[in-house]
Enzyme design. Structure first.
Site, PDB file in Angstrom:
ATOM      1  N   ASP A   1       1.894  -1.901  -4.470  1.00 30.64           N
ATOM      2  CA  ASP A   1       0.536  -1.358  -4.380  1.00 30.64           C
ATOM      3  C   ASP A   1      -0.244  -1.904  -5.573  1.00 30.64           C
ATOM      4  O   ASP A   1       0.335  -2.564  -6.453  1.00 30.64           O
ATOM      5  CB  ASP A   1       0.597   0.195  -4.429  1.00 30.64           C
ATOM      6  CG  ASP A   1      -0.629   0.867  -3.801  1.00 30.64           C
ATOM      7  OD1 ASP A   1      -1.743   0.658  -4.314  1.00 30.64           O
ATOM      8  OD2 ASP A   1      -0.470   1.597  -2.804  1.00 30.64           O
TER       9      ASP A   1
ATOM     10  N   TYR B   1     -14.383   0.857   9.967  1.00 33.34           N
ATOM     11  CA  TYR B   1     -12.937   1.099  10.006  1.00 33.34           C
ATOM     12  C   TYR B   1     -12.401   0.921  11.434  1.00 33.34           C
ATOM     13  O   TYR B   1     -11.428   0.194  11.671  1.00 33.34           O
ATOM     14  CB  TYR B   1     -12.669   2.514   9.498  1.00 33.34           C
ATOM     15  CG  TYR B   1     -11.242   2.980   9.575  1.00 33.34           C
ATOM     16  CD1 TYR B   1     -10.270   2.488   8.719  1.00 33.34           C
ATOM     17  CD2 TYR B   1     -10.859   3.964  10.500  1.00 33.34           C
ATOM     18  CE1 TYR B   1      -8.963   2.953   8.771  1.00 33.34           C
ATOM     19  CE2 TYR B   1      -9.557   4.434  10.558  1.00 33.34           C
ATOM     20  CZ  TYR B   1      -8.613   3.920   9.692  1.00 33.34           C
ATOM     21  OH  TYR B   1      -7.312   4.383   9.750  1.00 33.34           O
TER      22      TYR B   1
ATOM     23  N   GLY C   1       0.852  -1.205   0.000  1.00 32.55           N
ATOM     24  CA  GLY C   1       0.000   0.000   0.000  1.00 32.55           C
ATOM     25  C   GLY C   1       0.878   1.241   0.000  1.00 32.55           C
ATOM     26  O   GLY C   1       0.554   2.259   0.624  1.00 32.55           O
TER      27      GLY C   1
ATOM     28  N   ASP D   1      -1.631  -7.004  -5.099  1.00 30.39           N
ATOM     29  CA  ASP D   1      -2.924  -6.917  -4.417  1.00 30.39           C
ATOM     30  C   ASP D   1      -2.776  -7.783  -3.171  1.00 30.39           C
ATOM     31  O   ASP D   1      -2.563  -8.989  -3.267  1.00 30.39           O
ATOM     32  CB  ASP D   1      -4.033  -7.461  -5.334  1.00 30.39           C
ATOM     33  CG  ASP D   1      -5.403  -7.386  -4.659  1.00 30.39           C
ATOM     34  OD1 ASP D   1      -5.455  -7.255  -3.410  1.00 30.39           O
ATOM     35  OD2 ASP D   1      -6.406  -7.474  -5.382  1.00 30.39           O
ATOM     36  N   ILE D   2      -2.863  -7.174  -2.005  1.00 27.00           N
ATOM     37  CA  ILE D   2      -2.587  -7.872  -0.756  1.00 27.00           C
ATOM     38  C   ILE D   2      -3.566  -9.011  -0.485  1.00 27.00           C
ATOM     39  O   ILE D   2      -3.302  -9.892   0.337  1.00 27.00           O
ATOM     40  CB  ILE D   2      -2.510  -6.881   0.432  1.00 27.00           C
ATOM     41  CG1 ILE D   2      -2.107  -7.567   1.738  1.00 27.00           C
ATOM     42  CG2 ILE D   2      -3.807  -6.129   0.614  1.00 27.00           C
ATOM     43  CD1 ILE D   2      -0.821  -8.310   1.691  1.00 27.00           C
TER      44      ILE D   2
ATOM     45  N   GLN E   1      -0.955   7.986   1.112  1.00 25.40           N
ATOM     46  CA  GLN E   1      -0.483   9.189   1.799  1.00 25.40           C
ATOM     47  C   GLN E   1       0.760   8.905   2.646  1.00 25.40           C
ATOM     48  O   GLN E   1       1.742   9.644   2.599  1.00 25.40           O
ATOM     49  CB  GLN E   1      -1.600   9.762   2.689  1.00 25.40           C
ATOM     50  CG  GLN E   1      -1.288  11.151   3.209  1.00 25.40           C
ATOM     51  CD  GLN E   1      -2.197  11.593   4.346  1.00 25.40           C
ATOM     52  OE1 GLN E   1      -2.972  10.810   4.893  1.00 25.40           O
ATOM     53  NE2 GLN E   1      -2.118  12.861   4.707  1.00 25.40           N
TER      54      GLN E   1
HETATM   55  P1  NAD Z   1      -4.112   5.653   1.700  1.00 21.21           P
HETATM   56  O1  NAD Z   1      -5.532   5.377   1.384  1.00 21.21           O
HETATM   57  O2  NAD Z   1      -3.545   6.964   1.306  1.00 21.21           O
HETATM   58  O3  NAD Z   1      -3.198   4.510   1.071  1.00 21.21           O
HETATM   59  C1  NAD Z   1      -3.565   3.162   1.058  1.00 21.21           C
HETATM   60  C2  NAD Z   1      -2.929   2.509  -0.142  1.00 21.21           C
HETATM   61  O4  NAD Z   1      -3.351   1.143  -0.162  1.00 21.21           O
HETATM   62  C3  NAD Z   1      -3.370   3.122  -1.482  1.00 21.21           C
HETATM   63  O5  NAD Z   1      -2.249   3.524  -2.236  1.00 21.21           O
HETATM   64  C4  NAD Z   1      -4.137   2.010  -2.168  1.00 21.21           C
HETATM   65  O6  NAD Z   1      -3.968   1.973  -3.579  1.00 21.21           O
HETATM   66  C5  NAD Z   1      -3.536   0.777  -1.499  1.00 21.21           C
HETATM   67  N1  NAD Z   1      -4.410  -0.397  -1.596  1.00 21.21           N
HETATM   68  C6  NAD Z   1      -5.753  -0.442  -1.530  1.00 21.21           C
HETATM   69  N2  NAD Z   1      -6.190  -1.709  -1.699  1.00 21.21           N
HETATM   70  C7  NAD Z   1      -5.086  -2.472  -1.870  1.00 21.21           C
HETATM   71  C8  NAD Z   1      -4.870  -3.852  -2.088  1.00 21.21           C
HETATM   72  N3  NAD Z   1      -5.901  -4.718  -2.201  1.00 21.21           N
HETATM   73  N4  NAD Z   1      -3.605  -4.298  -2.178  1.00 21.21           N
HETATM   74  C9  NAD Z   1      -2.549  -3.443  -2.099  1.00 21.21           C
HETATM   75  N5  NAD Z   1      -2.688  -2.117  -1.919  1.00 21.21           N
HETATM   76  C10 NAD Z   1      -3.939  -1.640  -1.806  1.00 21.21           C
HETATM   77  O7  NAD Z   1      -3.919   5.403   3.261  1.00 21.21           O
HETATM   78  P2  NAD Z   1      -2.814   6.015   4.229  1.00 21.21           P
HETATM   79  O8  NAD Z   1      -3.337   7.291   4.757  1.00 21.21           O
HETATM   80  O9  NAD Z   1      -1.491   5.964   3.603  1.00 21.21           O
HETATM   81  O10 NAD Z   1      -2.923   4.972   5.444  1.00 21.21           O
HETATM   82  C11 NAD Z   1      -2.094   3.845   5.527  1.00 21.21           C
HETATM   83  C12 NAD Z   1      -2.457   3.092   6.795  1.00 21.21           C
HETATM   84  O11 NAD Z   1      -2.346   3.972   7.929  1.00 21.21           O
HETATM   85  C13 NAD Z   1      -3.899   2.549   6.846  1.00 21.21           C
HETATM   86  O12 NAD Z   1      -3.904   1.331   7.536  1.00 21.21           O
HETATM   87  C14 NAD Z   1      -4.629   3.593   7.652  1.00 21.21           C
HETATM   88  O13 NAD Z   1      -5.729   3.048   8.302  1.00 21.21           O
HETATM   89  C15 NAD Z   1      -3.570   4.005   8.640  1.00 21.21           C
HETATM   90  N6  NAD Z   1      -3.839   5.328   9.199  1.00 21.21           N
HETATM   91  C16 NAD Z   1      -3.797   6.446   8.427  1.00 21.21           C
HETATM   92  C17 NAD Z   1      -4.096   7.682   8.984  1.00 21.21           C
HETATM   93  C18 NAD Z   1      -4.062   8.937   8.173  1.00 21.21           C
HETATM   94  O14 NAD Z   1      -4.459  10.001   8.683  1.00 21.21           O
HETATM   95  N7  NAD Z   1      -3.583   8.901   6.923  1.00 21.21           N
HETATM   96  C19 NAD Z   1      -4.430   7.770  10.348  1.00 21.21           C
HETATM   97  C20 NAD Z   1      -4.515   6.601  11.103  1.00 21.21           C
HETATM   98  C21 NAD Z   1      -4.198   5.382  10.522  1.00 21.21           C
HETATM   99  N1  SER Z   2      -7.118   9.744   9.526  1.00 23.69           N
HETATM  100  C1  SER Z   2      -7.849   8.526   9.510  1.00 23.69           C
HETATM  101  C2  SER Z   2      -9.234   8.691   9.008  1.00 23.69           C
HETATM  102  O1  SER Z   2      -9.743   9.790   9.121  1.00 23.69           O
HETATM  103  C3  SER Z   2      -7.923   8.007  10.928  1.00 23.69           C
HETATM  104  O2  SER Z   2      -7.434   6.755  10.972  1.00 23.69           O
HETATM  105  O3  SER Z   2      -9.788   7.742   8.544  1.00 23.69           O
END
Ligand code: NAD
Ligand code: SER
Length: 319
Positions: free
Chosen positions: A35, A143, A9, A53-54, A13
């Site tokens: 990804d 979630y 993934g 794809d995970i 972000q």
């Molecule tokens: P994001 O949505 O920006 O990135 C997720 C990535 O996963 C995407 O690039 C998407 O293409 C990829 N993806 C989706 N399905 C997939 C699959 N089947 N196989 C492989 N890749 C796949 O999310 P992020 O903000 O980078 O968050 C990453 C992790 O951190 C998540 O677990 C999220 O819950 C956690 N998190 C994020 C935040 C935040 O504010 N960004 C806060 C708390 C927790």
């Molecule tokens: N920033 C994330 C969301 O809003 C929290 O895990 O989903």
């Protein structure tokens, strides 16, 4: 022993920034991005990338064997707002991906795993101010439920199978290098873009909803510091609270107005307001500070300055 890291993934972000930082530390060839979609040029051109794809466990295991992977960072997930729009995929992806990765370590194929949790593990029955590490947790989103189950799964795999899994309950993350992926806290990124491009922003949360947030450089540093900490210092295997900085949309808007004086903010709360209302407004991260020495660097003021400076540069290059 040379560590070889697989990030799943990695085009999202967090992944975009994590790949870049980990490649600086471990070497470009030793950090494999993966990804279901391509990443930015900086990631695609600086080291290996695999289409993964995970949900495809066989392909995951082939890639781990091909590169002799020693550590996995699992970032693929549906975030809070997107998962509420597609609850089956939210549940399937968030739960199954986690089992696939934990089983790699259980089967002795990799040594260490990072899996992120979230402030979404908390719910409306949780104490909202300075939320402790150990407290009532009754999440109300699909979630949040997957994150809470995931935390229990982490601890179970650690206790039962000795899996070295490490985790952080990230606050809402704010960065300028990559777009956010569909979370409730995304307003705090969108607002910076719109402030620069349009001078105004319509916020999907109400003005006085306080939420814990963190600037991406702090989040990336916390992640790497936790992963590099000696195992005996990692006393919590479910997931660590991280506080970040807490503010409301109104406070953020006022901070941006100090640099863009005519900036205008309107409020049009949608379904995400209900999600945000169930989350804490501030977090206690004493355990992370005491166990592995966590220390925050970016205040709201420092973050706002840095975001605006970098985004203005980015938009200048595009124009
Ligand atoms: P994001 O949505 O920006 O990135 C997720 C990535 O996963 C995407 O690039 C998407 O293409 C990829 N993806 C989706 N399905 C997939 C699959 N089947 N196989 C492989 N890749 C796949 O999310 P992020 O903000 O980078 O968050 C990453 C992790 O951190 C998540 O677990 C999220 O819950 C956690 N998190 C994020 C935040 C935040 O504010 N960004 C806060 C708390 C927790
Ligand atoms: N920033 C994330 C969301 O809003 C929290 O895990 O989903």
């Amino acid at each position: 022993m040379q560590e070889v890291i697989l990030i799943i993934g990695s085009s999202g972000q967090i992944g975009t920034e994590l790949v870049i930082e980990l490649r600086k530390i471990y070497g470009n060839e030793n950090v494999i991005a993966s990804d279901i979609r391509q990443s930015c040029d900086e990631v695609m051109n600086s080291g290996p990338f695999e289409n993964l794809d995970i949900m495809d466990e066989k392909l995951l295991r082939n890639i781990v064997a091909k590169y002799k992977v020693t550590q996995v960072y699992l970032l693929a997930a549906l975030l809070s707002a997107t998962a509420e729009q597609n609850i089956e995929l939210g549940w399937e992806l968030n739960m199954r991906s986690h089992s696939h990765v934990l089983d790699l370590a259980k089967d002795g194929l990799v040594k260490k795993i990072f899996w992120p949790s979230s402030i979404a593990v908390f719910g409306s029955t949780t104490p909202m101010e300075n939320t402790p590490q150990y407290t009532v947790m009754e999440p109300s989103t699909v979630y949040g439920i997957t994150k809470q189950a995931g935390e229990r799964w982490n601890e179970y795999y650690f206790n039962k199978f000795g899996v070295d899994v490490r985790s952080i309950r990230y606050p809402g993350l704010i960065g300028w290098k990559a777009a956010p992926g569909g979370g409730t806290t995304d307003y705090a990124v969108d607002i910076f873009h719109k402030a620069i491009t349009d001078g105004k922003y319509e916020c999907f949360l109400a003005e006085n909803i306080g939420l814990p947030m963190m600037y991406m450089p702090d989040a990336i540093r916390a992640t790497i510091e936790l992963m590099e900490a000696p195992a005996e210092q990692v006393k919590i295997r479910s997931s660590y609270n991280l506080a970040g900085v807490s503010f409301t949309p109104k406070t953020l808007s006022e901070e941006i107005s100090k640099h863009i004086p005519n900036f205008k903010m309107r409020y049009q709360p949608d379904f995400r307001q209900e999600i945000a209302s169930s989350w804490p407004s501030s977090i206690d991260d004493t355990h992370a500070q005491n166990d592995w020495g966590w220390k925050l660097k970016y205040t709201l003021e420092k973050m706002t300055l840095d975001m605006l400076r970098n985004l203005k540069e980015k938009y200048k290059k595009i124009a």
